[in-house]
Design an enzyme around this catalytic site. Sequence first.
Site, mmCIF file in Angstrom:
data_model
loop_
_atom_site.group_PDB
_atom_site.id
_atom_site.type_symbol
_atom_site.label_atom_id
_atom_site.label_comp_id
_atom_site.label_asym_id
_atom_site.label_seq_id
_atom_site.Cartn_x
_atom_site.Cartn_y
_atom_site.Cartn_z
ATOM 1 N N MET B 56 17.139 1.665 8.153
ATOM 2 C CA MET B 56 16.799 0.282 8.504
ATOM 3 C C MET B 56 15.879 0.283 9.718
ATOM 4 O O MET B 56 16.043 1.082 10.619
ATOM 5 C CB MET B 56 18.088 -0.474 8.842
ATOM 6 C CG MET B 56 17.872 -1.909 9.319
ATOM 7 S SD MET B 56 19.441 -2.764 9.702
ATOM 8 C CE MET B 56 19.748 -2.146 11.385
ATOM 9 N N ASN B 57 14.914 -0.651 9.750
ATOM 10 C CA ASN B 57 14.239 -0.912 11.026
ATOM 11 C C ASN B 57 14.222 -2.407 11.327
ATOM 12 O O ASN B 57 15.305 -3.002 11.442
ATOM 13 C CB ASN B 57 12.893 -0.203 11.160
ATOM 14 C CG ASN B 57 11.915 -0.402 10.040
ATOM 15 O OD1 ASN B 57 12.164 0.057 8.933
ATOM 16 N ND2 ASN B 57 10.801 -1.087 10.294
ATOM 17 N N ASP B 58 13.082 -3.030 11.525
ATOM 18 C CA ASP B 58 13.025 -4.384 12.095
ATOM 19 C C ASP B 58 13.917 -5.409 11.402
ATOM 20 O O ASP B 58 13.950 -5.485 10.173
ATOM 21 C CB ASP B 58 11.613 -4.971 11.958
ATOM 22 C CG ASP B 58 10.522 -4.089 12.509
ATOM 23 O OD1 ASP B 58 10.817 -3.044 13.095
ATOM 24 O OD2 ASP B 58 9.345 -4.464 12.327
ATOM 25 N N PHE B 116 6.623 -5.475 4.172
ATOM 26 C CA PHE B 116 6.789 -5.246 5.607
ATOM 27 C C PHE B 116 7.464 -6.454 6.259
ATOM 28 O O PHE B 116 7.951 -7.361 5.593
ATOM 29 C CB PHE B 116 5.421 -4.949 6.241
ATOM 30 C CG PHE B 116 5.002 -3.497 6.162
ATOM 31 C CD1 PHE B 116 5.567 -2.623 5.236
ATOM 32 C CD2 PHE B 116 4.022 -2.992 7.022
ATOM 33 C CE1 PHE B 116 5.175 -1.281 5.180
ATOM 34 C CE2 PHE B 116 3.629 -1.666 6.971
ATOM 35 C CZ PHE B 116 4.198 -0.805 6.050
#
Lengths: 575, 575
Positions: B56-58, B116
């Site tokens: 996971m990121n943002d 994104f």
Amino acid sequence: MVRLRDLGSIALFTVAITAQTSTYVNPAVPTGTPIAGSYAGALRPQIHFSPPQNFMNDPNGMFVDANGTWHLYYQYNPTGIVAGNQHWGHATSTDLYHWVNQPIALFPPEERVYVFSGSAVVDVNNTSGFFPSQDNGVVAMFTLARYYENGTAGPQTQNIAYSRDGGYTFEYYDTNPVIDSISSQFRDPKVSWYEDHWVVVVSYAQEFVVGFWTSPDLKNWTFASNFTAHGLLGAQYECPNLVKMPVRDASGAVIDEKYVLAISIQPGAPLGGSVTEYFLGDFNGTHFTPSDAITRLTDFAKDNYAAQFFYGVPDGQNQVNMGWASNWQYAQRVPTGNLEGWRSSMTVPRVKYLTEAPRIGMVMVDEIYDLTPILDSRLKNSTFGNGTVALDYSSVDSGALYIEVNVTNINTFDLKDYSTLNISFASPASGEILQSGFYFGGDNPFFVNRGGIKGFDNIFFTDKFSTADVYSTGSDNGIASWSMKAVIDRSIFEVFVDRGIHAGTVVFYPTQPLTTLNLAAQLPAGARVSVDIWSLKSAWAEYEDEQGTVFGNVTTISANSTARRSMVYKSDFSI
Amino acid sequence: MVRLRDLGSIALFTVAITAQTSTYVNPAVPTGTPIAGSYAGALRPQIHFSPPQNFMNDPNGMFVDANGTWHLYYQYNPTGIVAGNQHWGHATSTDLYHWVNQPIALFPPEERVYVFSGSAVVDVNNTSGFFPSQDNGVVAMFTLARYYENGTAGPQTQNIAYSRDGGYTFEYYDTNPVIDSISSQFRDPKVSWYEDHWVVVVSYAQEFVVGFWTSPDLKNWTFASNFTAHGLLGAQYECPNLVKMPVRDASGAVIDEKYVLAISIQPGAPLGGSVTEYFLGDFNGTHFTPSDAITRLTDFAKDNYAAQFFYGVPDGQNQVNMGWASNWQYAQRVPTGNLEGWRSSMTVPRVKYLTEAPRIGMVMVDEIYDLTPILDSRLKNSTFGNGTVALDYSSVDSGALYIEVNVTNINTFDLKDYSTLNISFASPASGEILQSGFYFGGDNPFFVNRGGIKGFDNIFFTDKFSTADVYSTGSDNGIASWSMKAVIDRSIFEVFVDRGIHAGTVVFYPTQPLTTLNLAAQLPAGARVSVDIWSLKSAWAEYEDEQGTVFGNVTTISANSTARRSMVYKSDFSI
């Protein structure tokens, strides 16, 4: 809330405006003779300036005279190994590496009043009236900081002193202060000349204001403007510098000039403690106008504070500065104090100008000032694609090296995350290691890691530093080049990445000397790595007597030594 | 150089403006069902959100709906433990601690085009026309990033998708993109509502520009203004957020409101890698005007990036956000990946407003969102002058604690350099230690040191962080008070210093669980230290089956669920 001059005369603080022409000399402080010290300690830098003994912080009063002698003064506690009892120490050099320790230049006017940071200028035209028959008179402007018997801080005021012997001895002006105040947080005047008048920038530290004042004579100052609360605040603004410098294109040609306003912030830097930020802009003699809203930092590590620019570098040339290579978070605790009786060195002298960096736009670059006077032997000169360089430099007496790495013909389309260039310095005796390196793929970080060095443990002594370096690629073909230059000097590592667009200053304290270097390149096919490694000669050893003591010197010059040599301010050092 | 919409139609990139209404589902990615995962790992946070498995990121698309359900989407690689193959994962919560993992919400439109970061809004008034018979329609706006077969980056464009079931499933709009571009560095749209129109802020990442665009309907966007090159640049601008929030006085009363423009920079943060800065100012519906030239950072450590504010918090209330608790320098290498099959958690939910801090002026403060739903047992409640608190919390199943320290009646005239409050967490089994503390004398640094934790070694995993905290003193008497609040949760420590004026987010990876707490105060006579320590209940354990697996849920709601509950957005959590 700025404390203006007219607020300075209220009764409570009249003591601050009593003219102080005499000085107070603590019986423990020598006068008229330089302080001796040993520069032989295992942690003592050999090509950097450090004080003969005891505690040093900010560089002060820096100027270059008409004969090409560079004067470095510095915040100095001559009686202790931590900050306090502030005087101006003094050293001179003709090459910025070989420094002659001189007698202390400025003493406190009285007990519990300390000589804080400031600057100096050569009053060639005798605007001050102090120098009726000479053109090499020096005026220093500095903060006097009063402390009361109970230890609380009194006012900080701006004062001047003049030297008729070229900066070796000073007399206090008889009607100090020249800028009065009731604030205990008003300090660090840096004077320069603008067309037809003097300009001083001075910090209202806890109000985050740089005040601009003007004067025809260095004695009478008029408030001109304030530059307020720009960029990172930290918790104080200190040591402002205003300096004009050339803007150079990629070929090095001067295409413009611009002003830099540098502000040191302490405490509260992003990495903790002390750091310096700077703003680019224009200056019209009274007002600084930033040309953009960008906040730039001078260093990506945390050991370069309060750098000052030398006064007297001819207009149009690159500027030269030096910083204090430490951080208030641990400066008074580093192990050189107990082990060797001194604390803090300055950075190497740095040549500064502005240029356009890829993507991030205009920046101030740092180049190492001409190392020729201390360059010793070329230990390695290798060119290869992928490969390693291993060097045992235990036979280098100084322990100091200059390293230059140039990488060309990098096919950026072939870069991987592991496309790296690593360089490390180690002690086989203790296993300690100082690491540095660059990742060519991805986010392009350049890093330094002092976490493998074991001689100092402090809760603020951060281990790892990095910066993102967007290096240039050829216009269409994706072929890039990259470079770094570095100096390692027993307990200080300074690295200049990619033409000096990024600079990192890192102090470290090994339990055993670092004596081996390893460099490893892992790059796409076709890349060429060129590595040059030179030993550096100690700039101090030649002054040592048989017992290893450096005594310094008492330089005397005539008051009317006027010859200005044809100086070349050597920049862009490259072997 | 901004890529405007009308540049998007040149032949080379026409592929980018082909309407994409279908989605591409990698056969390895489950649809219509949540991904299951174990939250039992020794490093797995128990009160923080982390994905069921993989990378996971943002945080993305965050909004709170009319029923008080908080929606968190997130950049998600459902098929790998490093970044790539980006989808929008999804989870919902009614208290911001208990999260229900939902099916993946947004899938790529085709192979080699990735979803994104972006945001989401509730289109209550059906401005978009997607929701003729409901007031709970959700529109997500996000970047689609194309990569060519050779791995090079194609254009990044802004696109929308709509959800008629309250944010659980989405349809792509049939005339995407809504903001076209030929730039490969144009991303992270964050939408909000201003009086009578939608506003999106979107980042031209490598041009250091935040673009402001406006729209009546979320489909047709008009360029309004650019905010260019402010503050620290790093090497890219990402994830802008524009949000209005209250300004509160020391008593907590709302005295004004102001806009915050937050920009995440990556790479090139001062501490390396990723960090978020913010600017205060006014917004008139098209232009953001900064109210000063100050650069402020949201965090003094390096593990809080790309924080997003929830859409839908009622006007005038404190805002709420969560950040990604990691740093691109090492996010893809932390040991949770190999050991437990997941990487990255979010920060705790944070209540945000503006207030005047001593000396440094207006700042955004961070408070922990109401912890009541997970507050377990009060393990300590001590009040003392000088002294220590020792606690063995090995019996706390979650391993998670909430700690609150209040220090009052500090006589600042009696402070010494060693006037400290230290708190540490240790593993008696391994000797690992996480240290934090505050020096009341001198420069007032608050520090966190993860250098004593041994489960992760990485060249960018900096050990020590600090900030200068200028705390309040009574007007004349020199009597001060100070406070901190902290959460520790297996592999993440979040600390809020002095009313949340400074926030630090620090991930750490011990080889053995930390199970003991030690607190030591060394303060001037008269000071009172009050310490409260609570265990926290795991927010995940109750969802586990007998094998310890959390399966998540498929929530379905009716399209015309309109009841808006009377919500109280709980701030200023204090036990």
